[in-house]
Design an enzyme around this catalytic site. Structure first.
Site, PDB file in Angstrom:
ATOM      1  N   CYS A  67      49.133  31.230  42.499  1.00 36.16           N
ATOM      2  CA  CYS A  67      49.295  32.289  43.509  1.00 36.16           C
ATOM      3  C   CYS A  67      48.925  31.827  44.907  1.00 36.16           C
ATOM      4  O   CYS A  67      49.401  32.399  45.900  1.00 36.16           O
ATOM      5  CB  CYS A  67      48.436  33.508  43.178  1.00 36.16           C
ATOM      6  SG  CYS A  67      47.473  33.447  41.689  1.00 36.16           S
ATOM      7  N   ASP A 102      42.592  36.349  38.763  1.00 36.75           N
ATOM      8  CA  ASP A 102      42.337  37.113  37.550  1.00 36.75           C
ATOM      9  C   ASP A 102      42.869  36.455  36.285  1.00 36.75           C
ATOM     10  O   ASP A 102      42.249  36.549  35.234  1.00 36.75           O
ATOM     11  CB  ASP A 102      42.935  38.513  37.681  1.00 36.75           C
ATOM     12  CG  ASP A 102      42.189  39.349  38.713  1.00 36.75           C
ATOM     13  OD1 ASP A 102      41.219  38.837  39.299  1.00 36.75           O
ATOM     14  OD2 ASP A 102      42.585  40.506  38.931  1.00 36.75           O
ATOM     15  N   CYS A 117      46.793  36.423  45.535  1.00 40.80           N
ATOM     16  CA  CYS A 117      46.276  36.901  44.258  1.00 40.80           C
ATOM     17  C   CYS A 117      45.648  38.282  44.414  1.00 40.80           C
ATOM     18  O   CYS A 117      45.193  38.656  45.490  1.00 40.80           O
ATOM     19  CB  CYS A 117      45.268  35.908  43.691  1.00 40.80           C
ATOM     20  SG  CYS A 117      44.964  36.164  41.937  1.00 40.80           S
ATOM     21  N   ASP A 118      45.573  39.006  43.305  1.00 38.23           N
ATOM     22  CA  ASP A 118      45.310  40.447  43.278  1.00 38.23           C
ATOM     23  C   ASP A 118      44.343  40.981  44.326  1.00 38.23           C
ATOM     24  O   ASP A 118      44.700  41.821  45.144  1.00 38.23           O
ATOM     25  CB  ASP A 118      44.771  40.844  41.897  1.00 38.23           C
ATOM     26  CG  ASP A 118      45.791  40.613  40.794  1.00 38.23           C
ATOM     27  OD1 ASP A 118      46.885  40.108  41.086  1.00 38.23           O
ATOM     28  OD2 ASP A 118      45.481  40.928  39.636  1.00 38.23           O
ATOM     29  N   LYS A 119      43.100  40.543  44.307  1.00 35.10           N
ATOM     30  CA  LYS A 119      42.090  41.161  45.177  1.00 35.10           C
ATOM     31  C   LYS A 119      42.178  40.669  46.614  1.00 35.10           C
ATOM     32  O   LYS A 119      41.645  41.308  47.524  1.00 35.10           O
ATOM     33  CB  LYS A 119      40.664  40.905  44.646  1.00 35.10           C
ATOM     34  CG  LYS A 119      40.450  41.312  43.205  1.00 35.10           C
ATOM     35  CD  LYS A 119      40.960  42.714  42.908  1.00 35.10           C
ATOM     36  CE  LYS A 119      41.031  42.985  41.427  1.00 35.10           C
ATOM     37  NZ  LYS A 119      41.969  42.141  40.672  1.00 35.10           N
ATOM     38  N   CYS A 143      51.682  36.460  39.942  1.00 35.89           N
ATOM     39  CA  CYS A 143      52.310  36.964  38.714  1.00 35.89           C
ATOM     40  C   CYS A 143      53.558  37.773  39.023  1.00 35.89           C
ATOM     41  O   CYS A 143      53.568  38.622  39.917  1.00 35.89           O
ATOM     42  CB  CYS A 143      51.321  37.826  37.937  1.00 35.89           C
ATOM     43  SG  CYS A 143      49.871  36.921  37.350  1.00 35.89           S
ATOM     44  N   GLU A 203      38.555  43.723  34.340  1.00 38.07           N
ATOM     45  CA  GLU A 203      39.832  44.084  33.735  1.00 38.07           C
ATOM     46  C   GLU A 203      39.812  43.690  32.260  1.00 38.07           C
ATOM     47  O   GLU A 203      39.088  42.778  31.865  1.00 38.07           O
ATOM     48  CB  GLU A 203      40.992  43.356  34.426  1.00 38.07           C
ATOM     49  CG  GLU A 203      41.256  43.856  35.826  1.00 38.07           C
ATOM     50  CD  GLU A 203      42.415  43.146  36.500  1.00 38.07           C
ATOM     51  OE1 GLU A 203      42.806  43.601  37.582  1.00 38.07           O
ATOM     52  OE2 GLU A 203      42.922  42.141  35.950  1.00 38.07           O
ATOM     53  N   SER A 225      44.346  45.298  33.978  1.00 41.60           N
ATOM     54  CA  SER A 225      45.264  44.482  34.765  1.00 41.60           C
ATOM     55  C   SER A 225      46.525  45.285  35.036  1.00 41.60           C
ATOM     56  O   SER A 225      46.916  46.165  34.257  1.00 41.60           O
ATOM     57  CB  SER A 225      45.619  43.225  33.970  1.00 41.60           C
ATOM     58  OG  SER A 225      46.788  42.623  34.487  1.00 41.60           O
TER      59      SER A 225
END
Length: 573
Positions: free
Chosen positions: A55, A87, A128-130, A200, A450, A476
């Site tokens: 990512c 994650d 990435c996510d956060k 992702c 998660e 997630s």
């Protein structure tokens, strides 16, 4: 310096203007910067680039392209980096406790770098996510002209002639545990599931928040769905560098853009795409930075009235690359706008309103990813808020792609994720049970983990919609099945989830938006009298500090008072 910019009104005057700033300027000369460039606006270019996961590996290169755009636009770019916790690698072990905490560290580190060096504007790159909400939280907190740029999604893998993502790899672990496939198949899938750089590929948390960034107006229109390997990402990065100088000239700031109406638009897009339940954590946290009251219940009300129209994984068939080729976030917003679901007068970083941007988009009736609002996949959103005697402070579930929306069964209680995963792996979970994983909330974890390893393994075992899973932790964006997260108050605060015992009946109705513990009040009162708080294993360090300051999930799991307690805004120093 160009007459476009009045340096006397910009924060960078504190480190570059006047005889008393000679020592500061000497540092810039040491870096080879010319006198005329020191006189220009300073633009922070923040990257969450690193080698931790695919990512993030293209972000620094994209940020470098943006610096060229800043120079062309008449500014002086100043590159710096922040962290990520990825994650997919942190999942399923103690490392996941660091994930949500990293959102605050990212926001704090970007804030401190901009404050310390008196930058006038900010371009943020995240993958990435956060890191997406963390970067946008910093923008709203600082309120300097800002543009958010997503690094782009990963390309789908191919396995047995089907598109696959990392979630398929998590799910095959359960399939293998059930004896339904050989170990060689696990090995073959893991080698092809993630074939490129990028976040992702399904409508998991990263892509959900990338859609939010466009819907809320902080990203260049129709920029975020382009996959990471595509050359168009360079053009987007360059455009952000040029455009940030326009925003400085106009003094157009994040809080001018991210109004309450803009947050409503963002929540609509989450629901319409069947996005990650984590958006109900991140949108309130972002709103908190702007002084806007917008909690889980506000988000849930919007979800109730938004059609689900994008056929995206994990509930649907397609990935971000397909959505990009179908026309991107603006194609989705085109039909939402025509259906009366969006507030069109919200400003964006393009310098035009959302409606003006959408007017430039032509609806493509031939694409198969995004449905017209008149013929949705389902009439209400892919994500639902819940409330009831088990969750007085709310909970959330993703229903996109689910067939069963009501579940009642006996509780099976675990006090941490590891114990539950061990029971799943040992095939010790029974059809019809309501699995409860508690003491995994923001304080109790600490860090609100998660549960993708557990939920994916349940799917691999064939129990995906034959059991329900409830937690004060998170799921997630890749989770599917009857999985309810963000249950509040959390167990560490003595919420009802702390009082559940094996065999108690729990009833969930995602249609009605309810989640109830069917136990008599006197029984619960007796259990409460005997309940004692649990200590965590974290008596020092970042996780200890987070547990001491973090608030409830329904208001975003934030760690400071937010804009409502400000005495001044950084941008006005």
């Amino acid at each position: 310096m160009s007459n476009r910019f009045d340096k006397s009104r910009l924060p960078s005057r504190h480190v570059s203007v006047g005889p008393e700033r000679a020592p500061h300027r000497s540092y810039y000369y040491a870096m080879g910067i010319a006198e005329e460039d020191i006189a220009k606006p300073f633009v922070g270019v923040a990257s969450a680039g690193n080698d931790s996961a695919p990512c993030n590996i293209t972000l620094d290169a994209q940020a470098a392209v943006a610096t060229r755009g800043v120079v062309e636009g008449g500014g002086m770019p100043r590159r710096f980096n922040t962290i990520t916790v990825t994650d997919g690698i942190a999942m399923g072990h103690q490392g996941m406790k660091s994930s949500l905490v990293s959102r605050e560290v990212i926001a704090d580190s970007v804030e401190l770098s901009v404050r310390g060096h008196c930058y006038d504007a900010l371009i943020g790159f995240a993958g990435c996510d956060k890191s997406l909400p963390g970067m946008m939280m910093a923008m709203l907190r600082l309120n300097v002209p800002s543009i958010f740029v997503y690094g782009g999604s990963i390309l789908p893998g191919r396995f047995h002639d089907k598109d696959v993502t990392v979630v398929d790899v998590f799910e095959i672990v359960g399939k293998y545990a059930a004896g339904a496939c050989p170990l060689s198949e696990v090995h073959d899938l893991e080698k092809v599931a993630c074939p490129s750089a990028g976040a992702c590929g399904g409508q998991f948390t990263a892509n959900t928040m990338a859609c939010v960034a466009e819907a809320i107006g902080l990203s260049i229109p129709n920029s975020n769905m382009a996959p990471a390997p595509y050359s168009s990402r360079e053009q987007i990065a360059h455009a952000a560098g040029v455009q940030i100088m326009e925003l400085i000239e106009r003094n157009l700031r994040p809080r001018d853009i991210c109004t309450r109406d803009a947050f409503i638009n963002a929540a609509r897009v989450v629901a319409a795409t069947g996005g990650s339940t984590n958006a109900a954590l991140h949108l309130p946290a972002m709103a908190h930075e702007a002084g806007i009251a917008f909690d889980l219940f506000d988000v849930a009300e919007i979800f109730k009235t938004t059609p689900y129209i994008a056929d995206l994984k994990p509930g649907g068939r397609y990935v971000a690359k397909d959505m990009y080729e179908a026309g991107g976030v603006y194609m989705l917003m085109k039909t939402l706008m025509e259906g009366g679901f969006l507030k069109g007068d919200c400003m964006t970083v393009s310098g035009r309103t959302l409606a003006e941007n959408i007017d430039e988009v032509t609806w493509n009736p031939d694409q198969k990813v995004i449905y017209d609002v008149k013929t949705p996949l389902s009439p209400t959103g892919g994500v639902v808020g819940l409330r009831g005697s088990l969750a007085p402070d709310g909970a959330i579930v993703k229903v996109a792609g689910m067939h069963r929306l009501v579940f009642e069964g006996p509780a099976r209680v675990f006090d941490c994720e590891e114990d539950c995963f061990a029971a799943v792996e040992a095939r010790g979970i029974n059809e019809g049970e309501v699995i409860v994983i508690r003491y995994e909330g923001p304080k109790g974890g600490p860090g609100m983990r998660e549960m993708l390893s557990t939920t994916a393994a349940l799917y691999g075992l064939g129990l995906g919609e034959k059991v329900a899973l409830i937690t004060d932790g998170r799921f997630s964006g890749g989770t599917r099945g009857f999985c309810i997260g963000h249950v509040g108050p959390e167990a560490a605060d003595g919420g009802p989830i702390a009082l559940v015992e094996d065999g108690d009946t729990i009833r969930i109705d995602a249609d009605a938006g309810t989640i109830d513990l069917l136990v008599a009040d006197d029984v619960l009162a007796d259990r409460r009298a005997r309940w004692t708080p649990r200590a965590t294993d974290y008596g020092s360090g970042a996780l200890w500090r987070y547990a001491k300051t973090v608030g409830p999930a329904y208001s975003g799991a934030v760690t400071h008072p937010g804009a409502s307690a400000e005495t001044h805004v950084y941008a006005d120093i």
